[in-house]
Design a protein around this motif. Structure first.
Motif, PDB file in Angstrom:
ATOM      1  N   LEU A 196      50.686  62.584  58.768  1.00 49.18           N
ATOM      2  CA  LEU A 196      50.414  61.903  57.874  1.00 49.18           C
ATOM      3  C   LEU A 196      50.447  60.197  57.813  1.00 49.18           C
ATOM      4  CD1 LEU A 196      51.982  64.301  56.567  1.00 49.18           C
ATOM      5  CD2 LEU A 196      51.078  63.762  54.631  1.00 49.18           C
ATOM      6  N   ILE A 197      49.792  59.462  57.279  1.00 51.21           N
ATOM      7  CA  ILE A 197      49.876  58.227  57.279  1.00 51.21           C
ATOM      8  C   ILE A 197      51.188  57.934  55.855  1.00 51.21           C
ATOM      9  CG2 ILE A 197      48.679  55.909  56.542  1.00 51.21           C
ATOM     10  CD1 ILE A 197      46.142  56.911  57.167  1.00 51.21           C
ATOM     11  N   HIS A 198      51.926  57.229  56.342  1.00 54.79           N
ATOM     12  CA  HIS A 198      53.052  57.109  55.264  1.00 54.79           C
ATOM     13  C   HIS A 198      52.705  56.133  54.186  1.00 54.79           C
ATOM     14  CE1 HIS A 198      57.592  57.471  54.543  1.00 54.79           C
ATOM     15  NE2 HIS A 198      57.163  56.743  53.560  1.00 54.79           N
ATOM     16  N   GLY A 199      52.509  56.534  53.020  1.00 48.54           N
ATOM     17  CA  GLY A 199      52.515  55.575  51.943  1.00 48.54           C
ATOM     18  C   GLY A 199      51.174  54.715  51.949  1.00 48.54           C
ATOM     19  N   ALA A 200      50.145  55.261  52.408  1.00 45.48           N
ATOM     20  CA  ALA A 200      48.930  54.482  52.463  1.00 45.48           C
ATOM     21  C   ALA A 200      48.653  53.831  51.231  1.00 45.48           C
ATOM     22  CB  ALA A 200      47.732  55.506  52.825  1.00 45.48           C
ATOM     23  N   ARG A 201      48.161  52.497  51.329  1.00 45.30           N
ATOM     24  CA  ARG A 201      48.268  51.926  49.951  1.00 45.30           C
ATOM     25  C   ARG A 201      46.976  51.097  50.202  1.00 45.30           C
ATOM     26  NH1 ARG A 201      53.195  47.933  50.568  1.00 45.30           N
ATOM     27  NH2 ARG A 201      54.237  49.767  51.214  1.00 45.30           N
TER      28      ARG A 201
ATOM     29  N   LEU B  47      47.788  62.085  54.369  1.00 39.12           N
ATOM     30  CA  LEU B  47      48.400  60.794  54.108  1.00 39.12           C
ATOM     31  C   LEU B  47      49.130  60.909  52.904  1.00 39.12           C
ATOM     32  CD1 LEU B  47      46.195  58.992  51.617  1.00 39.12           C
ATOM     33  CD2 LEU B  47      44.836  60.180  53.302  1.00 39.12           C
ATOM     34  N   SER B  48      50.176  60.295  52.799  1.00 46.36           N
ATOM     35  CA  SER B  48      51.067  60.105  51.521  1.00 46.36           C
ATOM     36  C   SER B  48      50.687  58.883  50.982  1.00 46.36           C
ATOM     37  CB  SER B  48      52.352  60.417  51.812  1.00 46.36           C
ATOM     38  OG  SER B  48      52.947  59.179  52.176  1.00 46.36           O
ATOM     39  N   CYS B  49      50.635  59.017  49.464  1.00 48.12           N
ATOM     40  CA  CYS B  49      50.268  57.945  48.910  1.00 48.12           C
ATOM     41  C   CYS B  49      51.193  57.481  47.366  1.00 48.12           C
ATOM     42  CB  CYS B  49      48.806  58.157  48.130  1.00 48.12           C
ATOM     43  SG  CYS B  49      47.828  56.658  47.247  1.00 48.12           S
ATOM     44  N   HIS B  50      51.542  56.320  47.439  1.00 45.31           N
ATOM     45  CA  HIS B  50      52.722  55.986  46.254  1.00 45.31           C
ATOM     46  C   HIS B  50      51.896  55.000  45.259  1.00 45.31           C
ATOM     47  CE1 HIS B  50      56.132  57.377  48.391  1.00 45.31           C
ATOM     48  NE2 HIS B  50      55.364  57.042  49.405  1.00 45.31           N
ATOM     49  N   THR B  51      50.976  54.294  46.015  1.00 42.88           N
ATOM     50  CA  THR B  51      50.394  53.316  44.782  1.00 42.88           C
ATOM     51  C   THR B  51      48.874  53.138  45.130  1.00 42.88           C
ATOM     52  OG1 THR B  51      50.441  51.045  44.122  1.00 42.88           O
ATOM     53  CG2 THR B  51      50.853  51.476  46.298  1.00 42.88           C
ATOM     54  N   ASN B  52      48.002  52.483  44.317  1.00 45.52           N
ATOM     55  CA  ASN B  52      46.725  52.465  44.331  1.00 45.52           C
ATOM     56  C   ASN B  52      45.967  53.806  44.544  1.00 45.52           C
ATOM     57  OD1 ASN B  52      46.814  49.806  44.508  1.00 45.52           O
ATOM     58  ND2 ASN B  52      46.811  49.493  46.422  1.00 45.52           N
TER      59      ASN B  52
ATOM     60  N   HIS C 170      44.188  55.496  42.821  1.00 41.03           N
ATOM     61  CA  HIS C 170      42.708  55.545  42.290  1.00 41.03           C
ATOM     62  C   HIS C 170      41.814  55.044  43.544  1.00 41.03           C
ATOM     63  CE1 HIS C 170      44.356  51.626  41.496  1.00 41.03           C
ATOM     64  NE2 HIS C 170      43.115  51.145  41.361  1.00 41.03           N
ATOM     65  N   ARG C 171      42.170  54.354  44.223  1.00 37.52           N
ATOM     66  CA  ARG C 171      41.257  53.785  45.402  1.00 37.52           C
ATOM     67  C   ARG C 171      41.501  54.812  46.646  1.00 37.52           C
ATOM     68  NH1 ARG C 171      41.421  48.243  43.279  1.00 37.52           N
ATOM     69  NH2 ARG C 171      42.907  47.694  44.953  1.00 37.52           N
ATOM     70  N   VAL C 172      42.686  54.932  47.020  1.00 36.81           N
ATOM     71  CA  VAL C 172      43.334  55.453  48.238  1.00 36.81           C
ATOM     72  C   VAL C 172      42.798  56.977  48.323  1.00 36.81           C
ATOM     73  CG1 VAL C 172      45.245  55.989  49.687  1.00 36.81           C
ATOM     74  CG2 VAL C 172      45.265  53.757  48.613  1.00 36.81           C
TER      75      VAL C 172
ATOM     76  N   LEU D  19      41.950  62.828  40.229  1.00 37.07           N
ATOM     77  CA  LEU D  19      41.932  62.767  41.451  1.00 37.07           C
ATOM     78  C   LEU D  19      42.358  63.990  42.225  1.00 37.07           C
ATOM     79  CD1 LEU D  19      43.702  59.187  41.739  1.00 37.07           C
ATOM     80  CD2 LEU D  19      41.393  59.646  42.107  1.00 37.07           C
ATOM     81  N   ILE D  20      43.342  64.661  41.823  1.00 39.28           N
ATOM     82  CA  ILE D  20      43.718  65.916  42.139  1.00 39.28           C
ATOM     83  C   ILE D  20      42.484  66.907  42.348  1.00 39.28           C
ATOM     84  CG2 ILE D  20      45.105  68.022  42.026  1.00 39.28           C
ATOM     85  CD1 ILE D  20      47.353  65.874  41.119  1.00 39.28           C
ATOM     86  N   SER D  21      41.714  67.055  41.161  1.00 35.94           N
ATOM     87  CA  SER D  21      40.614  67.907  41.051  1.00 35.94           C
ATOM     88  C   SER D  21      39.532  67.542  42.190  1.00 35.94           C
ATOM     89  CB  SER D  21      39.877  67.941  39.553  1.00 35.94           C
ATOM     90  OG  SER D  21      41.017  68.217  38.616  1.00 35.94           O
ATOM     91  N   LEU D  22      39.379  66.115  41.879  1.00 37.15           N
ATOM     92  CA  LEU D  22      38.334  65.526  43.048  1.00 37.15           C
ATOM     93  C   LEU D  22      38.775  65.993  44.486  1.00 37.15           C
ATOM     94  CD1 LEU D  22      35.919  63.584  43.657  1.00 37.15           C
ATOM     95  CD2 LEU D  22      37.903  62.017  44.343  1.00 37.15           C
ATOM     96  N   ALA D  23      40.012  66.019  44.817  1.00 41.14           N
ATOM     97  CA  ALA D  23      40.669  66.476  46.153  1.00 41.14           C
ATOM     98  C   ALA D  23      40.039  67.991  46.504  1.00 41.14           C
ATOM     99  CB  ALA D  23      41.912  66.174  46.489  1.00 41.14           C
TER     100      ALA D  23
END
Ligand code: SF4
Ligand code: SF4
Length: 411
Positions: free
Chosen positions: A151-156, A184-189, A191-193, A237-241
């Motif tokens: 994973l990409i760590h904390g993709a922002r 990827l993991s995502c902590h922020t942004n 809605h876009r990431v 976003l989870i439903s989209l995924a």
């Protein structure tokens, strides 16, 4: 974890076994027989339930283990014996010791018993070579030939997801057989990431924060528990995924005042607040697993005690009470305040470190992370313009909180 012991019919068993070791492909998602089929997405072995992790076709335990930090080996072994088969780590957790400890465990109990997800960072002057070096370092520390999920760590930054240096590194490492699936993991942004990660079709899974504070409509008066549990931005976003068969692992599910805080008043009978939160997260069938740290035998019993149980009406009520009483100034890490700051104060990052301190009791980590910020990225540079608070959909008193953060984290 081999599938061969799952109690399913022989033909389905063989089918699943093959699928688990398939590499991901774009065509698989559209023709996937698992999509929308809950029975085929969830299996039971012993006390543990396993859910399919999107197009990876891995079956991961509904509760997985967070590796920052990893528990001592005897407890780690017991957690695996209780059915946990996915461990999340990163090149930086415990200065690399998290990967070393997981690697040692895999050597001792058999590599195939554990699916390991580890991460690389996109930090200062990163390029294709630095990513490859980082992954090779992880492989050395894990003492293994392959990583199950890289994973990409904390993709922002959503642009990074399709940057040719990132894709180049992933492709080279894939050709060398150094990882099986990517994410990827995502902590922020988020809605876009997350949107970009799903829509670009390149990623197999995403790890993102998901917890009871994910409220959708911040204008709406909060009266009932359903107001909290309605479709939140994160849920969309989870439903989209899920619609594109991208697997989701939830993190930061127990986002509260730390295990030391007295939360007994939110208990329901023998069900602790943490257990209710975990049950709530796992009720979302589009999530494959909730990654949780378990550092003591008590925490292991508490967390694994929820497997297979659903949230009762009384537990929902107490959870609602907890959220209602603790949602003021709760930061969802959306990143909008930081983007809006004309003076480049790292508001979201500061609030994340504050959450480490207040919410997870990770005081040393929070202070260390905060110490790496330059003074001009902290409350020192704040000119009180208020743009951050105008941008925040959740009414967080950003200015007050970054000053509190400075007072707490800089000493
Ligand atoms: S109030 Fe301070 S932190 Fe907020 S946007 Fe203005 S300068 Fe940045
Ligand atoms: S303070 Fe508000 S705008 Fe800033 S990251 Fe948190 S939720 Fe988003």
């Amino acid at each position: 974890m081999s599938n061969k012991t799952f109690s399913v019919c022989p033909s389905r068993r063989a089918f699943l076994k093959n699928l688990v070791f398939m590499t991901s492909s774009a065509t698989l998602a559209s023709a996937n027989p698992f999509l929308g089929d809950e029975e085929n997405n969830r299996l039971k072995k012993g006390e543990m339930f396993y859910r399919r992790l999107g197009k990876t076709n891995l079956f991961v335990s509904e509760i997985s283990l967070g590796g920052s930090p990893v528990p001592e080996e005897a407890l780690l072994r017991q957690i695996i014996e209780r059915g946990v088969n996915y461990i999340d780590t990163s090149c930086t957790y415990m200065n690399g010791n998290s990967e070393r400890m997981i690697g040692k465990l895999c050597k001792n109990i058999g590599r195939e018993k554990v699916q390991v997800g580890t991460k690389f960072h996109l930090r200062r002057n990163w390029n294709e070579e630095s990513i490859i070096d980082s992954v090779n370092g992880s492989l050395r520390r894990l003492d293994t030939d392959y990583i199950d999920v890289l994973l990409i760590h904390g993709a922002r930054n959503e642009e990074n997801l399709t940057d040719e240096r990132v894709i180049g590194a992933f492709e080279k490492l894939k050709k060398q057989g150094k990882y099986r699936f990517r994410g990827l993991s995502c902590h922020t942004n988020h809605h876009r990431v997350v949107k970009k990660a799903v829509e670009c079709g390149y990623y197999d899974m995403i790890q993102l924060g998901y917890n009871v504070f994910d409220i959708q409509d911040t204008e709406k008066e909060i009266k009932t528990y359903d107001d909290y549990l309605g479709e939140s931005g994160i849920r969309h976003l989870i439903s989209l995924a899920h619609s594109k068969d991208v697997g989701i692992i939830a993190m930061k599910t127990l986002k509260v005042g730390g295990r030391r805080q007295n939360l007994a008043k939110y208990k329901t009978g023998n069900t602790s607040l943490f257990q209710a939160m975990l049950k709530w997260a796992l009720e979302n069938k589009n999530i494959s697993s909730a990654v949780i740290e378990m550092l003591t035998y008590e925490e292991m019993e508490e967390d694994l005690g929820v497997v297979g149980l659903s949230l009762s009406a009384e537990e929902s009520k107490n959870l609602f009470r907890y959220v209602a009483e603790n949602s003021v100034d709760f930061c969802h890490m959306c990143g909008l305040c930081q983007e809006s700051c004309p003076y480049f104060v790292k508001t979201t990052e500061i609030l994340r470190y504050l959450a480490y301190y207040e919410g997870y009791d990770k005081r040393a980590l929070a202070k260390k992370a905060y110490s790496k910020l330059k003074p001009e990225q902290t409350a020192f540079s704040c000119r009180d313009c208020g743009a951050c608070e105008k941008a925040c959909l959740y009414g967080v008193a950003v200015r007050k909180r970054i000053r509190e953060a400075h007072r707490i984290l800089s000493c």
